[in-house]
Write a protein that holds these residues in place. Structure first.
Motif, PDB file in Angstrom:
ATOM      1  N   LYS A  75       6.080  -9.426   0.517  1.00 16.01           N
ATOM      2  CA  LYS A  75       5.268  -7.909   0.638  1.00 16.01           C
ATOM      3  C   LYS A  75       3.804  -8.087   0.075  1.00 16.01           C
ATOM      4  N   LYS A  76       2.898  -7.572   0.918  1.00 20.61           N
ATOM      5  CA  LYS A  76       1.674  -7.752   0.416  1.00 20.61           C
ATOM      6  C   LYS A  76       1.031  -6.399  -0.168  1.00 20.61           C
ATOM      7  N   LEU A  77       2.117  -5.403  -0.267  1.00 17.76           N
ATOM      8  CA  LEU A  77       1.698  -4.079  -0.746  1.00 17.76           C
ATOM      9  C   LEU A  77       1.922  -4.404  -2.341  1.00 17.76           C
ATOM     10  N   ALA A  78       1.086  -3.157  -2.669  1.00 18.10           N
ATOM     11  CA  ALA A  78       1.388  -2.963  -4.284  1.00 18.10           C
ATOM     12  C   ALA A  78       2.766  -2.300  -4.562  1.00 18.10           C
ATOM     13  N   ILE A  79       3.216  -2.615  -5.925  1.00 12.58           N
ATOM     14  CA  ILE A  79       4.577  -2.459  -6.082  1.00 12.58           C
ATOM     15  C   ILE A  79       4.910  -0.721  -5.793  1.00 12.58           C
ATOM     16  N   LYS A  80       4.234  -0.071  -5.967  1.00 13.50           N
ATOM     17  CA  LYS A  80       4.541   1.291  -5.558  1.00 13.50           C
ATOM     18  C   LYS A  80       5.009   1.624  -4.454  1.00 13.50           C
ATOM     19  N   PRO A  81       3.891   1.462  -3.595  1.00 10.73           N
ATOM     20  CA  PRO A  81       4.420   1.784  -2.007  1.00 10.73           C
ATOM     21  C   PRO A  81       5.497   0.484  -1.500  1.00 10.73           C
ATOM     22  N   ALA A  82       5.549  -0.393  -2.132  1.00  8.41           N
ATOM     23  CA  ALA A  82       6.494  -1.629  -1.649  1.00  8.41           C
ATOM     24  C   ALA A  82       7.896  -0.907  -1.789  1.00  8.41           C
ATOM     25  N   MET A  84       8.681   1.979  -2.064  1.00  3.80           N
ATOM     26  CA  MET A  84       8.974   3.181  -1.440  1.00  3.80           C
ATOM     27  C   MET A  84       9.354   2.949   0.228  1.00  3.80           C
ATOM     28  N   ASP A  85       8.992   1.595   0.389  1.00  5.08           N
ATOM     29  CA  ASP A  85       9.432   0.960   1.972  1.00  5.08           C
ATOM     30  C   ASP A  85      10.812   0.964   2.074  1.00  5.08           C
ATOM     31  N   GLN A  86      11.220   1.672   3.089  1.00  4.62           N
ATOM     32  CA  GLN A  86      12.698   1.897   3.104  1.00  4.62           C
ATOM     33  C   GLN A  86      13.369   0.696   3.760  1.00  4.62           C
ATOM     34  N   SER A  87      12.584  -0.254   4.051  1.00  9.26           N
ATOM     35  CA  SER A  87      13.252  -1.822   4.358  1.00  9.26           C
ATOM     36  C   SER A  87      13.515  -2.649   2.993  1.00  9.26           C
ATOM     37  N   VAL A  88      12.730  -2.108   2.130  1.00 11.45           N
ATOM     38  CA  VAL A  88      12.931  -2.845   0.619  1.00 11.45           C
ATOM     39  C   VAL A  88      14.070  -1.832  -0.030  1.00 11.45           C
ATOM     40  N   LEU A  89      13.689  -0.647  -0.353  1.00 15.28           N
ATOM     41  CA  LEU A  89      14.749   0.155  -0.932  1.00 15.28           C
ATOM     42  C   LEU A  89      14.694   1.462  -0.233  1.00 15.28           C
ATOM     43  N   ILE A 106       5.528  -0.632 -15.595  1.00 19.94           N
ATOM     44  CA  ILE A 106       4.741  -1.459 -14.694  1.00 19.94           C
ATOM     45  C   ILE A 106       3.482  -0.510 -14.076  1.00 19.94           C
ATOM     46  N   ASP A 107       2.530  -1.389 -13.935  1.00 19.29           N
ATOM     47  CA  ASP A 107       1.380  -0.958 -13.207  1.00 19.29           C
ATOM     48  C   ASP A 107       1.578  -0.715 -11.581  1.00 19.29           C
ATOM     49  N   PRO A 108       1.375   0.345 -11.130  1.00 20.64           N
ATOM     50  CA  PRO A 108       1.905   0.815  -9.812  1.00 20.64           C
ATOM     51  C   PRO A 108       0.827  -0.022  -8.841  1.00 20.64           C
ATOM     52  N   ARG A 109      -0.320  -0.413  -9.340  1.00 13.42           N
ATOM     53  CA  ARG A 109      -1.320  -1.228  -8.407  1.00 13.42           C
ATOM     54  C   ARG A 109      -1.131  -2.553  -8.274  1.00 13.42           C
ATOM     55  N   ILE A 110      -0.204  -3.301  -9.352  1.00 11.83           N
ATOM     56  CA  ILE A 110      -0.163  -4.628  -8.890  1.00 11.83           C
ATOM     57  C   ILE A 110       0.664  -5.038  -7.578  1.00 11.83           C
ATOM     58  N   PRO A 111       0.174  -6.222  -7.087  1.00 12.33           N
ATOM     59  CA  PRO A 111       0.882  -6.750  -5.930  1.00 12.33           C
ATOM     60  C   PRO A 111       2.536  -6.778  -6.147  1.00 12.33           C
ATOM     61  N   ALA A 112       3.538  -6.294  -5.184  1.00 13.44           N
ATOM     62  CA  ALA A 112       4.841  -6.331  -5.468  1.00 13.44           C
ATOM     63  C   ALA A 112       5.226  -7.773  -5.592  1.00 13.44           C
ATOM     64  N   ALA A 113       4.625  -8.731  -5.247  1.00 19.66           N
ATOM     65  CA  ALA A 113       5.217 -10.052  -5.105  1.00 19.66           C
ATOM     66  C   ALA A 113       5.003 -10.508  -6.305  1.00 19.66           C
ATOM     67  N   SER A 114       3.970  -9.960  -7.296  1.00 13.93           N
ATOM     68  CA  SER A 114       3.679 -10.614  -8.564  1.00 13.93           C
ATOM     69  C   SER A 114       4.600 -10.162  -9.666  1.00 13.93           C
ATOM     70  N   VAL A 115       5.293  -9.298  -9.419  1.00 20.89           N
ATOM     71  CA  VAL A 115       6.188  -8.745 -10.683  1.00 20.89           C
ATOM     72  C   VAL A 115       7.135  -9.545 -11.223  1.00 20.89           C
ATOM     73  N   THR A 116       6.955  -9.768 -12.491  1.00 22.10           N
ATOM     74  CA  THR A 116       8.106 -10.834 -12.889  1.00 22.10           C
ATOM     75  C   THR A 116       9.417 -10.315 -12.976  1.00 22.10           C
ATOM     76  N   SER A 117      10.410 -11.351 -12.800  1.00 17.87           N
ATOM     77  CA  SER A 117      12.063 -10.940 -12.636  1.00 17.87           C
ATOM     78  C   SER A 117      12.336 -10.191 -13.947  1.00 17.87           C
ATOM     79  N   GLU A 118      11.847 -10.394 -15.154  1.00 16.69           N
ATOM     80  CA  GLU A 118      12.061  -9.389 -16.225  1.00 16.69           C
ATOM     81  C   GLU A 118      11.691  -8.186 -16.029  1.00 16.69           C
TER      82      GLU A 118
END
Ligand SMILES: [Zn+2]
Length: 186
Positions: A75-82, A84-89, A106-118
């Protein structure tokens, strides 16, 4: 979809607003009842679907960090819109997405793909908490609005209840996001 499906027997009197009727071999009748006649029905070939592909339900017990990591990795989106993407959740609305991100720090602005697994693990726990029936009692929002019902939602300019920082509002994908830039740092 505007109408409602009604299930009965095919010997029942048909609703005057029944617009489509499916009669099954066992005598069950399924009718689409739609007074305004605004519904549409799509017939798909076996094995195909015209419905958007939905991700796992946000309230599904099987939701975990591994699922989110897989769903978010391209996902190229930031974590917040990501999230809310119905294909994700499926089924996580704007208010609860913001609340869960605050709980997980978690900062809602960071790229979704960069959030750590923790952090994704914390996010899953937070989603579960904000969606728990105790927090979603009907009418509770109206009753408790303005009395700290939410940690961040609709609290722009007010103090963060965790760190005392100021809650900010930004717009992401056309929706308001409320967050605390001081303690949502992941
Ligand atoms: Zn804070």
């Amino acid at each position: 979809m505007n109408g409602d499906w009604e299930i009965g027997a095919n010997t029942d009197e048909l609703d005057r607003f029944a617009r489509a009727v499916i009669e099954l071999a066992d005598g069950t009748r399924i009718s689409l009842v739609d007074p305004r006649a605004l519904s549409s029905i799509t017939l798909d070939k076996k094995g195909t679907s015209s419905l958007p592909k939905l991700g796992r339900e946000a309230s599904d017990r099987a939701l975990d960090a591994d699922y989110l990591a897989e769903a978010l990795k391209r996902k190229k989106l930031a974590i917040k819109p990501a999230i809310m993407d119905q294909s994700v959740l499926a089924g996580l609305g704007n208010i609860y997405a913001a609340e869960a991100l605050w709980e997980a720090g978690i900062d809602p602005r960071i790229p979704a793909a960069s959030v750590t697994s923790e952090s994704l693990g914390k996010l899953v726990d937070a989603i579960r908490r904000v969606l728990s029936p105790r927090n979603r009692r009907p009418g509770r929002y109206a009753e408790e609005r303005g009395t700290e019902r939410f940690a961040v939602y609709d609290r722009e300019g007010q103090a963060c209840r965790r760190c005392g920082g100021v809650i900010e509002r930004i717009v992401q994908a056309g929706r308001s996001t409320y967050f605390c830039a001081t303690c949502q740092r992941e």
